[in-house]
Design an enzyme around this catalytic site. Structure first.
Site, PDB file in Angstrom:
ATOM      1  N   GLY B  45      36.502   5.784   2.836  1.00  0.00           N
ATOM      2  CA  GLY B  45      36.081   4.995   4.449  1.00  0.00           C
ATOM      3  C   GLY B  45      37.845   4.148   5.479  1.00  0.00           C
ATOM      4  O   GLY B  45      37.574   5.512   6.451  1.00  0.00           O
ATOM      5  N   HIS B 266      35.174  -1.220 -18.452  1.00  0.00           N
ATOM      6  CA  HIS B 266      36.281  -1.724 -18.372  1.00  0.00           C
ATOM      7  C   HIS B 266      37.366  -1.760 -19.992  1.00  0.00           C
ATOM      8  O   HIS B 266      36.875  -2.678 -19.741  1.00  0.00           O
ATOM      9  CB  HIS B 266      37.612  -1.425 -17.136  1.00  0.00           C
ATOM     10  CG  HIS B 266      38.850  -1.577 -17.393  1.00  0.00           C
ATOM     11  ND1 HIS B 266      39.981  -1.814 -17.736  1.00  0.00           N
ATOM     12  CD2 HIS B 266      40.167  -0.673 -16.532  1.00  0.00           C
ATOM     13  CE1 HIS B 266      40.970  -1.723 -17.739  1.00  0.00           C
ATOM     14  NE2 HIS B 266      40.985  -0.435 -16.913  1.00  0.00           N
ATOM     15  N   ARG B 331      38.117   5.344 -21.499  1.00  0.00           N
ATOM     16  CA  ARG B 331      38.045   3.778 -20.784  1.00  0.00           C
ATOM     17  C   ARG B 331      36.903   3.795 -22.078  1.00  0.00           C
ATOM     18  O   ARG B 331      36.286   2.570 -22.732  1.00  0.00           O
ATOM     19  CB  ARG B 331      37.618   3.621 -19.919  1.00  0.00           C
ATOM     20  CG  ARG B 331      39.113   3.571 -18.493  1.00  0.00           C
ATOM     21  CD  ARG B 331      38.818   3.517 -17.450  1.00  0.00           C
ATOM     22  NE  ARG B 331      40.040   2.804 -17.212  1.00  0.00           N
ATOM     23  CZ  ARG B 331      39.896   3.116 -16.044  1.00  0.00           C
ATOM     24  NH1 ARG B 331      39.120   2.981 -14.768  1.00  0.00           N
ATOM     25  NH2 ARG B 331      41.635   2.504 -15.170  1.00  0.00           N
ATOM     26  N   ARG B 436      34.653   8.206 -15.846  1.00  0.00           N
ATOM     27  CA  ARG B 436      35.839   8.237 -15.575  1.00  0.00           C
ATOM     28  C   ARG B 436      36.769   7.563 -15.824  1.00  0.00           C
ATOM     29  O   ARG B 436      37.094   6.849 -16.479  1.00  0.00           O
ATOM     30  CB  ARG B 436      35.859   7.702 -13.543  1.00  0.00           C
ATOM     31  CG  ARG B 436      37.030   7.579 -12.638  1.00  0.00           C
ATOM     32  CD  ARG B 436      37.012   6.730 -11.615  1.00  0.00           C
ATOM     33  NE  ARG B 436      37.089   5.196 -11.508  1.00  0.00           N
ATOM     34  CZ  ARG B 436      38.195   4.417 -12.174  1.00  0.00           C
ATOM     35  NH1 ARG B 436      39.507   5.343 -12.298  1.00  0.00           N
ATOM     36  NH2 ARG B 436      38.134   3.673 -12.130  1.00  0.00           N
TER      37      ARG B 436
END
Lengths: 224, 638, 245
Positions: B45, B266, B331, B436
């Protein structure tokens, strides 16, 4: 003038004028200390100074400007700073700053008041007239500055005024000296503590050296 | 409905370049006639608002914090990936593309990932130009470190504060535009509704968090960059204010929510210490460059001081299970492995939910000073929280919810199914697939903000009349009334439970039933519990204070209300996805040695959910995924 | 442990505030300071009272949102620690704790412990950036920045913009905050070009926003949760002198 309105500009002016004033008190101190070399020495020094004539007046004018700049901005910055922090904490814990740093405006004002007293005393001979009258007597063809000083400091009151004022000078310098090093930008992080320490030591030196004079007469270490 | 991601066709190498040329432009003198609303000032943003402002558009940016610099991007520690190949170790745009697709377990759109990999290099250059103090070597060249899921060193970093430095770069660019007058920032303002006029996004309704005032803002386009939703688990590494509210309220206005079940847990977080804990703290995955994960081989050794467990009694489980990637396994794999060890009663620390991360070998090899230089701030943080010295005794770590791969569905232009509504950064679902890789979130946020939105938003604006709908349109009034009605409803309940208590309750259900290992039974259990907690919330929550003042309880209540609806969709998505992939692990679908088992035949698609009201069955839309450049393969890090 | 809290309560920006006393009971030493306050708030809510409003967000010491003066020290005075990273083990059973908001003319209190720090934003907008456009920049390695320079810049760049330096400063000056950005950009080749204009515009903004002047008390350095050194103020002073010539 941008320098006169900006935050850092005025800080620089405080530091520059402060440094020059330190130069002045250094010269002044050297002259004063000649008193320890006997009455003849300081009388010769005083006569020499007077004989410079117009140079003394130029010097005094420069001093006046320095003081005015230093005092004006000192007061102005203090007022701005207290306006910026109007409310106080119920509990206040300061860890890094010192009494000297927090009382700069007060020690400064004490020194200012002292300056007037000092001028009235030894320059215009308007206070403690019985003691300062000694200067009108000639010894070896010179005004007897030595006796004037000696008689003045035989008074405990006068000595205490001088001692308190010089203590204020010590406090003022103990923050001011290291402060001007920071303000000129000479601080790389590791040097800072050393600068603060050295600043205090130098301030102590000035304080003690100046205080030594009234003390010497008060306790009759130096006699007429 | 079958969704079309509108990804360009043809050779992928030129896809973005060709597409950029094909997109429409707005004449420079016309740009100032358009107004764009940007919600969220994190990497996506902040960078987007600054760049759009720089181009000449009028931008209004919104954040709930008191400054744009405080968005949670700031907390990212480890680094940002780029295919610069400075170390000459075989990296390339194609390899970053490949690693990201594979790391995401083949559940991302190829063209989007290619574009990301391609602009990754521009991001580094951009940040350097902004004065981001990346780590450098003595000659002055940029330094790199390795991160999970890759066998090359492509991660750029600024000590352990890479996210902070990148965000401050974007924040500085934003500040520059604020001064130039192109961007107007609305801090302490929370978006509470999307205004849709004739099926097109035309504005937002916000609450001024200081005065409580409900305000309308019109815009020719709306960009949501409001981050992820893992606070649905209550305890997560996200900031306390992170919520699903902006995206969820858009979803309630018709935007599809894609792949909500892809949540990242995580592996290197500080274990929970007690019931009153409000959040979990992450320590950068970069620690796994030098730290070795282990647990005692024997359950009875778990209570011992780690130094008293001899080398031969230690199980370096990641090195054992994944010899080629070892401690740098991705992860999802590292997290599940840690859970497995703890489920096997070999966890350490309070509650036995923890594994060791040991730096002894690295300290012996490179010296404690080098380790301090690399991770000093992380060790410091660890000590502050646990009161233990990580140099002296191995750290204890445990997985924690960290990132949401899912988000609002967007096409190649980052535009949702509602025309005019763009979604960027973690808030969208696009490039990370089901998992991710480390140091890719920063990359995506900045890629979207600096290099994608400016083109695609312009392309959209070129086709519409500026200012055609403004806040005098009745839809704005209706939206304000809806928002106000919800607020009064919340304040009227005056029950007995606090927002915090109910959020904890929801989080517990989500963590236990919809966390690292999901089963048909656990998901169905969650689907039973979530509506119960939602009912409890709407009947028995207690919020003090009023609507028209700074009221943090009211803010939290609104966010929890959204989580309580969203949690159900997340769970339903997890239940419908009868396969294991990336961060989504269904215990029914695993190989004999406990690895995730994908079902490419039936689930190679994006699941985009259309909300139909709380308690109603959401409608599933699918976007089929095609892999033309990378062969679908079992993801192996062995 | 059990604690007595004296917390600044203020209904709104114009309202008059005062310290009120609360008890925090059964506090675990593993809790963070903010978690302890959360508990106190839960009790207040249940009693139908307005909970204590305070700023917080990331709770891992990096966002710079949390801002409380605890027992007279910003962030509680523990070295390199924000309020959110302060843990209850540094307190003892029976302690009395005074909790107040940042106080400065430039930081008006909005409610309880929440102060308005938008003045810090204005300082940044005055020049805390390099004027580069998105795109059209040289390769990251085109300008070399040797490690000591990069490290120096990073030391300065660690500032989280929380405002503790202002809260701790007897003059409420934001000079440390300003200097951190000035110093970071002044040593990097990317920021050197605008260094002269930057130091002037940022320090001018500081004064315009109602902050005080720096008189070298160095309280800021002690208050800073990131340990930003006052050598950066010296650097700012140097940059200022350079800007004059």
């Amino acid at each position: 003038m941008y320098l006169l309105t900006s935050s850092v500009g005025r800080k620089q002016l405080m530091a520059v004028t402060g440094l020059l004033l330190v130069g002045f008190i250094t010269v002044h101190l050297l002259g004063n200390l000649s008193i320890f070399a006997g009455s003849e020495a300081i009388n010769i020094y005083a006569e020499k100074l007077k004989s410079l004539g117009p140079v003394v007046w130029i010097f005094r004018l420069v001093m006046l400007v320095l003081f005015l700049v230093h005092i004006t901005f000192g007061i102005q910055l203090t007022l701005e700073n207290s306006a910026a922090s109007p409310e106080t904490y119920a509990i206040k814990q300061r860890t890094k700053t010192t009494f000297a740093a927090e009382s700069m405006i007060y020690t400064g004002l004490i020194i200012l008041a002292f300056l007037f007293y000092h001028l009235l005393h030894f320059t215009f001979h308007l206070v403690q007239t019985d003691a300062v009258d000694a200067v009108h007597t000639l010894v070896n063809g010179r005004p007897d500055v030595f006796s004037m000083v000696a008689k003045s400091f035989n008074s405990a009151f006068v000595s205490i005024v001088y001692i308190i004022s010089m203590a204020a000078l010590f406090l003022h310098l103990s923050h001011g000296l290291q402060s001007l090093v920071q303000t000129f930008g000479f601080n790389n992080g590791t040097s800072q503590d050393k600068v603060i320490g050295i600043g205090k030591l130098v301030a102590i030196f000035y304080g003690l050296a100046y205080i030594a004079i009234p003390l010497a007469f008060l306790f009759h270490i130096v006699k007429i | 409905m079958i969704l079309d991601g509108k990804a360009p066709t043809g050779p992928i190498e030129n896809s973005w370049d060709k597409h950029r040329f094909d997109m429409k432009l707005v004449n420079p003198s016309n740009k100032r006639k358009y107004k764009i609303l940007v919600v969220g000032t994190g990497l996506a943003g902040g960078a987007g608002a600054a760049t759009l402002g720089e181009l000449g558009y009028n931008v209004d940016a919104f954040c709930y914090q008191d400054s744009a610099r405080r968005a949670h991007s700031i907390a990212a520690q480890g680094g940002i990936n780029a295919a610069k190949a400075y170390p000459n170790d075989g990296d390339s745009i194609r390899r970053l593309f490949y690693d990201t697709i594979k790391g995401g377990d083949f559940r991302a759109r190829e063209a989007d990932v290619w574009r990301l990999s391609q602009v990754s290099n521009n991001i580094i250059d951009q940040c350097v130009a902004q004065g981001v103090p990346f780590a450098r070597d003595y000659a002055g060249y940029l330094d790199n470190r390795s991160f999970g899921g890759a066998q090359v060193s492509r991660t750029f970093f600024a000590r352990g504060q890479t996210g902070q430095q990148l965000l401050l770069g974007a924040y500085a660019a934003l500040a520059r535009q604020q001064k130039a007058g192109t961007v107007k920032l609305h801090p302490r303002t929370e978006m509470l509704d999307l205004v849709v006029v004739d099926g097109v996004a035309k504005g937002i309704t916000v609450r001024n968090l200081i005065t409580g005032e409900i305000e309308s803002h019109w815009g020719d386009a709306v960009v949501l960059a409001s981050g992820g939703y893992v606070n649905v688990f209550y305890l997560s590494t996200n900031a306390m204010g992170c919520s699903v509210t902006a995206t969820w309220r858009a979803a309630k206005k018709g935007a599809f929510f894609a792949n909500p079940c892809y949540t990242q847990i995580h592996p290197t977080c500080i274990p929970q210490h007690g019931d009153k804990q409000s959040k979990l703290t992450l320590m950068s995955e970069s620690l796994r460059n030098d730290g070795r994960c282990w647990v005692p081989k024997k359950a009875e050794d778990c209570e011992k001081h780690p130094k008293d467990v001899p080398e031969e009694d230690r199980d370096y489980y990641l090195e054992r299970k994944y010899p080629s990637f070892g401690n740098l396994a991705p992860r999802d794999i590292a997290s599940r492995a840690a859970k497995e060890q703890c489920d096997d009663e070999r966890g350490v620390g309070p509650g036995k939910r923890g594994v060791y991360l040991d730096f002894k070998t690295a300290i012996d090899r490179v010296g404690v000073d080098t380790i301090k230089e690399r991770y000093g701030n992380l060790f410091e943080m660890y000590e502050k929280i646990t009161d233990e010295d990580g140099y002296e005794r191995p750290m204890r770590i445990y997985p924690a919810p960290h990132y949401a791969m899912g988000g609002l569905w967007v096409d190649y232009h980052l535009m949702s199914n509602i025309p005019g509504l763009f979604v960027a950064g973690e808030a969208n679902f696009s490039v990370h697939g089901a998992n991710r890789l480390g140091a890719s979130a920063l990359m995506q946020g900045l890629a979207d903000g600096y290099f994608v939105l400016p083109y695609t938003v312009s392309n959209y604006l070129a086709g519409i009349t500026p200012g055609a709908v403004k806040d005098d349109h009745p839809e704005f009034k209706r939206s304000v009334e809806e928002v106000q009605a919800q607020i009064s409803k919340l304040l009227k309940i005056n029950g007995k439970r606090t927002v915090g208590e109910l959020h904890r309750e929801l989080g517990k259900v989500m963590w236990e039933d919809v966390g690292m290992a999901r089963s048909d039974a656990s998901l169905n259990h969650a689907l039973k519990r979530i509506p119960e907690i939602r009912d409890e919330f709407w009947n028995n929550v207690k919020i003090t204070g009023e609507a028209n003042e700074l009221n943090q309880q009211l803010e939290n209540a609104g966010r929890l209300a959204d989580f309580l609806e969203f949690a159900e969709i997340l769970t339903k998505d997890a239940l419908h996805r009868e396969e294991s992939c990336g961060g989504h692990f269904r215990v029914e679908h695993q190989t004999d040695d406990g690895e995730a088992m994908r079902d490419d035949e039936n689930f190679t698609y994006v699941a985009a959910w259309e909300f139909k009201g709380a308690g109603n069955e959401p409608e599933l839309h699918k976007e089929p995924l095609r892999f033309e450049n990378i062969k679908l393969a079992v993801r192996s890090y062995k | 442990m059990n604690l007595t809290l004296h917390v600044w309560r203020q209904k709104g920006p114009k309202a008059k505030g005062k310290l009120e006393t609360y008890q925090a009971t059964n506090v675990s030493e593993d809790e963070s300071f903010l978690e302890m306050l959360d508990e106190v708030n839960e009790e207040l809510i249940k009693a139908g009272k307005d909970p204590i409003a305070f700023d917080h967000d990331c709770r891992e010491g990096i966002c710079g949102m949390c801002s409380q003066v605890i027992n007279g020290k910003p962030h509680g005075g523990q070295e390199r620690t924000t309020v959110c990273q302060l843990h209850m083990r540094s307190f003892a059973d029976g302690d009395e704790i005074f909790i107040e908001p940042w106080r400065a003319k430039a930081f008006p209190v909005q409610k309880d412990l929440i102060a308005d720090r938008s003045t810090l934003e204005t300082i940044m907008q005055a020049g805390g950036f390099t004027s580069c456009h998105t795109g059209g920049v040289p390769d990251g390695n085109a300008l070399l920045v040797p490690k000591p320079v990069a490290d120096y810049a990073m030391d300065a760049a660690e500032c989280i913009g929380c405002g503790a330096c202002v809260a701790g400063c007897p003059n409420s000056s934001a000079m440390l905050y300003t200097s951190a950005k000035v110093a970071q950009l002044a040593v990097l080749p990317q920021g050197k070009g605008e260094a002269k204009a930057r130091v002037k515009s940022m320090t001018d903004a500081l004064l315009d926003e109602g902050f005080g002047n720096c008189t070298n008390h160095y309280e800021c350095q002690d208050a800073c949760p990131k340990g930003i050194n006052v050598k950066f103020i010296a650097k700012l002073n140097r940059e200022y002198i350079k800007s004059l010539v």
